[in-house]
Design a protein around this motif. Structure first.
Motif, PDB file in Angstrom:
ATOM      1  N   GLU A  85      68.818   1.370  63.539  1.00 50.98           N
ATOM      2  CA  GLU A  85      68.900   1.129  62.100  1.00 50.98           C
ATOM      3  C   GLU A  85      67.791   0.205  61.665  1.00 50.98           C
ATOM      4  O   GLU A  85      67.311  -0.600  62.367  1.00 50.98           O
ATOM      5  CB  GLU A  85      70.240   0.521  61.725  1.00 50.98           C
ATOM      6  N   ASP A  87      72.273   1.926  70.410  1.00 57.64           N
ATOM      7  CA  ASP A  87      73.347   2.596  69.694  1.00 57.64           C
ATOM      8  C   ASP A  87      72.819   3.068  68.346  1.00 57.64           C
ATOM      9  O   ASP A  87      72.123   2.324  67.651  1.00 57.64           O
ATOM     10  CB  ASP A  87      74.497   1.603  69.488  1.00 57.64           C
ATOM     11  N   ASN A  88      73.144   4.303  68.003  1.00 53.01           N
ATOM     12  CA  ASN A  88      72.850   4.839  66.679  1.00 53.01           C
ATOM     13  C   ASN A  88      74.195   5.148  66.034  1.00 53.01           C
ATOM     14  O   ASN A  88      74.736   6.233  66.225  1.00 53.01           O
ATOM     15  CB  ASN A  88      71.980   6.095  66.771  1.00 53.01           C
ATOM     16  N   PRO A  89      74.752   4.203  65.287  1.00 53.16           N
ATOM     17  CA  PRO A  89      76.081   4.399  64.718  1.00 53.16           C
ATOM     18  C   PRO A  89      76.153   5.543  63.704  1.00 53.16           C
ATOM     19  O   PRO A  89      77.222   6.069  63.450  1.00 53.16           O
ATOM     20  CB  PRO A  89      76.407   3.049  64.057  1.00 53.16           C
ATOM     21  N   CYS A 114      75.131   8.612  64.051  1.00 49.70           N
ATOM     22  CA  CYS A 114      75.493   9.909  64.647  1.00 49.70           C
ATOM     23  C   CYS A 114      76.195   9.766  65.996  1.00 49.70           C
ATOM     24  O   CYS A 114      76.546  10.761  66.607  1.00 49.70           O
ATOM     25  CB  CYS A 114      74.272  10.809  64.778  1.00 49.70           C
ATOM     26  N   GLY A 115      76.368   8.544  66.467  1.00 48.62           N
ATOM     27  CA  GLY A 115      77.106   8.340  67.703  1.00 48.62           C
ATOM     28  C   GLY A 115      76.275   8.350  68.972  1.00 48.62           C
ATOM     29  O   GLY A 115      76.823   8.285  70.067  1.00 48.62           O
ATOM     30  N   SER A 170      69.451  -1.166  68.105  1.00 46.74           N
ATOM     31  CA  SER A 170      69.986  -0.221  67.140  1.00 46.74           C
ATOM     32  C   SER A 170      68.832   0.497  66.493  1.00 46.74           C
ATOM     33  O   SER A 170      67.760  -0.084  66.285  1.00 46.74           O
ATOM     34  CB  SER A 170      70.802  -0.969  66.073  1.00 46.74           C
ATOM     35  N   ARG A 210      74.372   6.981  72.000  1.00 49.04           N
ATOM     36  CA  ARG A 210      74.426   5.722  72.754  1.00 49.04           C
ATOM     37  C   ARG A 210      73.607   5.895  74.018  1.00 49.04           C
ATOM     38  O   ARG A 210      73.590   6.971  74.599  1.00 49.04           O
ATOM     39  CB  ARG A 210      75.857   5.361  73.118  1.00 49.04           C
ATOM     40  N   GLU A 218      71.949  -5.609  71.955  1.00 52.73           N
ATOM     41  CA  GLU A 218      71.976  -4.158  71.902  1.00 52.73           C
ATOM     42  C   GLU A 218      71.009  -3.701  70.835  1.00 52.73           C
ATOM     43  O   GLU A 218      70.989  -4.209  69.722  1.00 52.73           O
ATOM     44  CB  GLU A 218      73.392  -3.665  71.569  1.00 52.73           C
TER      45      GLU A 218
END
Length: 155
Positions: A155, A36-38, A40-41, A153, A43, A151
């Motif tokens: 980040e 997940d890359n929160p 830019c959305g 990420s 997934r 999950e």
């Protein structure tokens, strides 16, 4: 010359982004990861099927994301197939370095051809917010290989 090369790289990214290779669920997978890359959305889910000798026999993914995220995942699935798990992890680290710096990192002869192929995504280093898009698939691959159940990420 440089503009021609940049245009070619953009064409490769757009082609893989629009028609990602190995975009499918892999039913007989041995490993699975989610990313997940929160920011830019983006997934993604990624599946790995291991061969008897532990090499990556097949790799597939599904998800949604920008052209860079999809292109990176598509190129990654093609590039890591046939590699050992250690080679795939090493390639993931080298790719992250490429994405962050824009320069192809030093690597042994065994990964030189693969890094050359991935160079098309080196331009994301000029856009720091896009680095996470390019590396999401690679973080997800490592999480799947670690079989951590967490999950991934970017980040």
């Amino acid at each position: 010359m440089f503009d021609d090369l940049r245009d070619l790289y953009q064409e490769v990214i757009l082609d893989h982004g629009r028609k990602p290779r190995n975009f499918r669920r892999l039913e007989e997978a041995d490993r699975h990861g989610r990313g997940d890359n929160p920011m830019c959305g983006d997934r993604m889910e990624l599946w790995v099927k291991l061969a008897g000798d532990g090499r990556l026999d097949d790799v597939a993914f599904q998800g949604k994301g920008c052209a860079i995220s999809m292109a990176s995942a598509s190129l990654m699935t093609e590039t890591v197939r046939g590699k050992t798990q250690d080679e795939a992890r090493e390639l993931a680290g080298k790719f992250r370095e490429l994405a962050m710096t824009g320069h192809c990192p030093e690597c042994g002869a065994s990964l030189e051809e693969e890094m050359e192929r991935l160079q098309v995504l080196g331009g994301v280093a000029e856009f720091p917010s896009r680095v996470k898009c390019a590396t999401l698939a690679w973080h997800t691959l490592v999480a799947a290989l670690d079989d951590s159940g967490k999950e991934a990420s970017s980040e």
